[in-house]
Design an enzyme around this catalytic site. Structure first.
Site, PDB file in Angstrom:
ATOM      1  N   LYS A 265     -11.356   0.435  -9.254  1.00 21.58           N
ATOM      2  CA  LYS A 265     -11.764   0.420 -10.656  1.00 21.58           C
ATOM      3  C   LYS A 265     -11.925   1.867 -11.105  1.00 21.58           C
ATOM      4  O   LYS A 265     -12.504   2.672 -10.382  1.00 21.58           O
ATOM      5  CB  LYS A 265     -13.083  -0.346 -10.812  1.00 21.58           C
ATOM      6  CG  LYS A 265     -13.626  -0.371 -12.222  1.00 21.58           C
ATOM      7  CD  LYS A 265     -14.747  -1.365 -12.409  1.00 21.58           C
ATOM      8  CE  LYS A 265     -15.910  -1.136 -11.492  1.00 21.58           C
ATOM      9  NZ  LYS A 265     -17.012  -2.100 -11.708  1.00 21.58           N
TER      10      LYS A 265
ATOM     11  N   CYS B 278      -9.380   8.986 -24.335  1.00 14.47           N
ATOM     12  CA  CYS B 278      -8.085   8.304 -24.278  1.00 14.47           C
ATOM     13  C   CYS B 278      -8.252   6.784 -24.185  1.00 14.47           C
ATOM     14  O   CYS B 278      -9.055   6.288 -23.406  1.00 14.47           O
ATOM     15  CB  CYS B 278      -7.307   8.804 -23.064  1.00 14.47           C
ATOM     16  SG  CYS B 278      -5.733   7.976 -22.815  1.00 14.47           S
TER      17      CYS B 278
END
Ligand code: FES
Length: 76
Positions: A23, A40
């Protein structure tokens, strides 16, 4: 567009950032944000999690419309 990856394997949204991690989690201390921080959301930035403008090429190649989230500090 050279090596630009339009389609990720298995439909992953993340084509190549920290793929060895199960993750991807990023921590940015709020105290380190001077004025504005662009984060982003296209997963193509070479400075992830900060936006480097790569979303423009992604949008041009795919017809998508993604862009960064801007974190702004209020003027004191
Ligand atoms: Fe990903 Fe700008 S580079 S949103």
């Amino acid at each position: 567009y050279g090596v630009y990856k339009v389609i990720s394997p298995k439909g992953h949204i993340n084509p190549n950032i920290q793929k060895s991690n199960s993750k991807v989690v990023n921590v940015i201390n709020i105290e380190d944000i001077a004025d504005t921080l662009a984060l982003c959301r296209c997963w193509r930035s070479k400075t992830f999690p900060k936006c480097d403008g790569s979303h423009a090429q992604h949008n041009q190649c795919t017809g998508d419309n993604v862009g960064p989230v801007l974190i702004k500090r209020n003027a004191a």
